[in-house]
Design a protein around this motif. Structure first.
Motif, PDB file in Angstrom:
ATOM      1  N   VAL A 146       0.867  -1.170   0.000  1.00 11.88           N
ATOM      2  CA  VAL A 146       0.000   0.000   0.000  1.00 11.88           C
ATOM      3  C   VAL A 146       0.904   1.220   0.000  1.00 11.88           C
ATOM      4  O   VAL A 146       1.825   1.328   0.809  1.00 11.88           O
ATOM      5  N   MET A 147       0.648   2.139  -0.945  1.00  8.95           N
ATOM      6  CA  MET A 147       1.411   3.370  -1.012  1.00  8.95           C
ATOM      7  C   MET A 147       0.502   4.490  -0.509  1.00  8.95           C
ATOM      8  O   MET A 147      -0.508   4.817  -1.139  1.00  8.95           O
ATOM      9  N   ASP A 148       0.838   5.042   0.664  1.00 12.92           N
ATOM     10  CA  ASP A 148      -0.004   6.074   1.275  1.00 12.92           C
ATOM     11  C   ASP A 148       0.357   7.469   0.777  1.00 12.92           C
ATOM     12  O   ASP A 148      -0.447   8.391   0.843  1.00 12.92           O
ATOM     13  N   GLY A 149       1.581   7.621   0.317  1.00  9.14           N
ATOM     14  CA  GLY A 149       2.061   8.900  -0.201  1.00  9.14           C
ATOM     15  C   GLY A 149       3.415   8.634  -0.826  1.00  9.14           C
ATOM     16  O   GLY A 149       3.899   7.502  -0.785  1.00  9.14           O
ATOM     17  N   HIS A 150       4.051   9.665  -1.388  1.00  8.98           N
ATOM     18  CA  HIS A 150       5.366   9.443  -1.978  1.00  8.98           C
ATOM     19  C   HIS A 150       6.352   8.946  -0.915  1.00  8.98           C
ATOM     20  O   HIS A 150       6.431   9.503   0.177  1.00  8.98           O
ATOM     21  N   LEU A 151       7.055   7.874  -1.246  1.00 11.93           N
ATOM     22  CA  LEU A 151       8.057   7.234  -0.382  1.00 11.93           C
ATOM     23  C   LEU A 151       7.463   6.653   0.906  1.00 11.93           C
ATOM     24  O   LEU A 151       8.205   6.321   1.825  1.00 11.93           O
ATOM     25  N   GLN A 152       6.141   6.528   0.951  1.00  8.52           N
ATOM     26  CA  GLN A 152       5.494   5.957   2.145  1.00  8.52           C
ATOM     27  C   GLN A 152       4.813   4.651   1.768  1.00  8.52           C
ATOM     28  O   GLN A 152       3.834   4.658   1.019  1.00  8.52           O
ATOM     29  N   TYR A 153       5.329   3.565   2.307  1.00  8.55           N
ATOM     30  CA  TYR A 153       4.813   2.256   1.921  1.00  8.55           C
ATOM     31  C   TYR A 153       4.468   1.413   3.131  1.00  8.55           C
ATOM     32  O   TYR A 153       5.088   1.523   4.178  1.00  8.55           O
ATOM     33  N   ARG A 154       3.488   0.537   2.925  1.00  6.45           N
ATOM     34  CA  ARG A 154       3.231  -0.532   3.882  1.00  6.45           C
ATOM     35  C   ARG A 154       3.235  -1.828   3.085  1.00  6.45           C
ATOM     36  O   ARG A 154       2.466  -1.957   2.124  1.00  6.45           O
ATOM     37  N   VAL A 155       4.123  -2.753   3.437  1.00  2.00           N
ATOM     38  CA  VAL A 155       4.129  -4.046   2.757  1.00  2.00           C
ATOM     39  C   VAL A 155       3.105  -4.932   3.461  1.00  2.00           C
ATOM     40  O   VAL A 155       3.279  -5.311   4.613  1.00  2.00           O
ATOM     41  N   LEU A 156       2.022  -5.252   2.758  1.00  2.00           N
ATOM     42  CA  LEU A 156       0.967  -6.077   3.361  1.00  2.00           C
ATOM     43  C   LEU A 156       1.367  -7.546   3.369  1.00  2.00           C
ATOM     44  O   LEU A 156       1.144  -8.255   4.342  1.00  2.00           O
ATOM     45  N   GLY A 157       1.925  -7.999   2.263  1.00  2.00           N
ATOM     46  CA  GLY A 157       2.274  -9.419   2.186  1.00  2.00           C
ATOM     47  C   GLY A 157       3.288  -9.675   1.102  1.00  2.00           C
ATOM     48  O   GLY A 157       3.535  -8.833   0.236  1.00  2.00           O
ATOM     49  N   SER A 158       3.885 -10.859   1.151  1.00  2.00           N
ATOM     50  CA  SER A 158       4.850 -11.248   0.118  1.00  2.00           C
ATOM     51  C   SER A 158       4.841 -12.769   0.013  1.00  2.00           C
ATOM     52  O   SER A 158       4.096 -13.439   0.722  1.00  2.00           O
TER      53      SER A 158
END
Lengths: 333, 166
Positions: A146-158
């Motif tokens: 999930v990209m909440d903003g520029h350079l802001q990420y949450r990795v949900l799964g892999s």
């Protein structure tokens, strides 16, 4: 004042260089592929890859500068992929970038290859709205971000085991189709029946992680029991199982986080059935689907220069002792 | 040679844990078997039994992953290598100095591997989930442990009727 950044990418089997202005305007993008070399071996051969990068990297950089009508010292920065990837391949790009940085007196910046893939989308669609769900699928990675903003990420799964693209390559090699497996299976699948064989959809309903080892083993078992299966049907059914899992989970993630849209990234994003399924799914859910061009899905250096523009503003340049990291993780909040 | 029968991932986990109990720093495990035969599944369970909490994924793309548990676990995959000549670049000798090393598709570079090692081959059984796992210790490093290994694996071991040697 506009900033022009040279990107260099050598993490796997493409030697690439590009000049991008302000993270947005691609002045040049050159990719020298090793696919023909590696096709003979059924996959990327690490040592062969490193040698080919050594031969190609400076001519490719020269070409990127020439097309952009620039001289090296006029650059505002040199960005290079420093992980994840094959260590020998990464080191070629990192060493070249350091030498050029020193020779031209231009700042150096190490870039994360996974983050660069996310920015490929913004080169073609600058006004992508966030939060955005990104499905990053390649030969080495399968991630739901999930990209909440520029350079802001949450990795949900892999992936828990094999990457999606790895499953394509291994299945193709197992049934003797050659390398790279993705485009070959895609092409054969167009003539096959995707409902011919019901391959398992592992973890489709639970959690955010993926598993593609089971579907690979199912293909092996199916061919043991039914060696006469038309390869087109096998390709179409396998591809359908993979696309089904990827798209189902991405749609569920988008609903969960209230995303405006879903974006594909990475080499497997070039798969035509995956693109079709995502387009249909997003239309049904009232979401925007963003499917970068095939050139932007596969490894390139424009995406490296694009993310570098954002990173340089946020973090500043790297030092000349920049290292290469084969398992560099995706930056996560 | 010890021949074991696994009919589930749980069996494979038990076999991997039994081997993990006996390994020491510097050991090399050479994993051989076709696509989907269970090499990575074995490596995952083996690392878990050694206390590795990180996710153990296929090392095909990066060639070598390193995990830290009770011992360091080096997990290599030489699927894409051309042959023994290339294995120099992996730096196996240096890896062996630190922890236990598992190499998938080890047959590709067998000629370059040290003699002291545990060969583990994975084959398909009758059912789709059945696997035959054969273990063969080599060299002095395993001499003192092969009886203990056979004991630890008794639960899964079977009498080999025919089939290729390990």
């Amino acid at each position: 004042m506009s900033r022009r950044i040279l990107g260099i990418e050598t993490s796997c089997d493409e030697t690439a260089a590009a000049v991008v202005e302000d993270g947005q305007k691609v002045l040049s993008s050159v990719v020298s592929s090793q696919v023909e070399i590696h096709g003979r071996f059924g996959g990327v051969v690490p040592e062969v890859a490193s040698r080919a990068h050594v031969e190609a990297v400076l001519p490719v950089v020269g070409e990127a500068l020439a097309v952009a009508e620039m001289e090296g010292p006029d650059l505002d920065a040199i960005a290079v992929t420093h992980g994840p990837g094959l260590i020998g391949a990464l080191l070629v790009g990192v060493s070249a970038a350091k030498a050029l940085s020193l020779a031209w007196d231009v700042p150096l910046l190490g870039v994360n290859h996974l983050e660069a893939h996310l920015y490929a989308a913004f080169l073609e669609e600058p006004d992508l709205e966030m939060p955005l769900v990104v499905l990053l699928v390649s030969g080495g990675h399968t991630m739901l971000i999930v990209m909440d903003g520029h350079l802001q990420y949450r990795v949900l799964g892999s992936t828990l085991d094999d990457a999606a693209g790895e499953a394509f390559d291994k299945v193709a090699r197992h049934v003797g189709l050659g390398y790279p497996g993705g485009p070959i299976i895609d092409r054969l699948a167009a003539q096959g029946n995707r409902d011919a064989i019901r391959f398992p959809r592992a973890m489709m309903a639970d959690g955010w992680d993926f598993s593609f080892s089971g579907v690979k083993t199912s293909v092996v078992n199916h061919m043991r029991h039914h060696p006469d299966t038309p390869v087109e049907d096998l390709a179409a059914s396998f591809q359908e199982a993979v696309a089904d899992v990827l798209v189902t989970k991405a749609r569920r993630a988008a609903a969960e986080v209230g995303a405006r849209g879903i974006c594909l990234a990475g080499g497997v994003a070039a798969n035509s059935r995956l693109r079709e399924r995502l387009r249909e799914g997003c239309a049904a859910d009232g979401l925007r689907s963003f499917l970068p061009s095939r050139e932007m899905c596969t490894d390139n250096a424009a995406m490296v220069a694009a993310v570098a523009w954002h990173r340089l503003a946020a973090d500043g340049p790297s030092r000349l002792d920049l290292g290469a990291f084969p398992s560099l993780p995706m930056p996560d909040e | 040679m010890i021949s074991c029968e696994s009919t589930s991932v749980d069996d494979t986990a038990g076999i991997a844990a039994a081997v993990a109990e006996l390994v020491i720093d510097g050991d090399l495990l050479a994993l051989v078997g076709g696509l989907g035969a269970g090499k990575t599944a074995f490596a995952r369970e083996f690392a878990g039994a050694l206390g590795v909490t990180q996710r153990v994924t296929s090392p095909t793309f990066t060639l070598a992953n390193r995990y830290e548990g009770r011992l360091v676990v080096n997990h290599l995959d030489v699927y894409r290598m051309e042959g023994a000549g290339e294995s120099r670049d992996l730096g196996i000798d240096e890896l062996l100095d630190d922890g236990v090393t598992l190499i998938e598709w080890a047959d590709v570079i067998m000629a370059a591997l040290p003699e002291a090692r545990l060969d583990i081959s994975f084959g398909f059984g009758d059912g789709d989930d059945d696997r035959i796992i054969r273990l063969k210790p080599h060299g002095t490093a395993w001499e003192g442990r092969s009886v203990a290994l056979a004991d630890a694996l008794r639960r899964w071991s079977r009498v080999e009727s025919e089939g290729p040697p390990c």
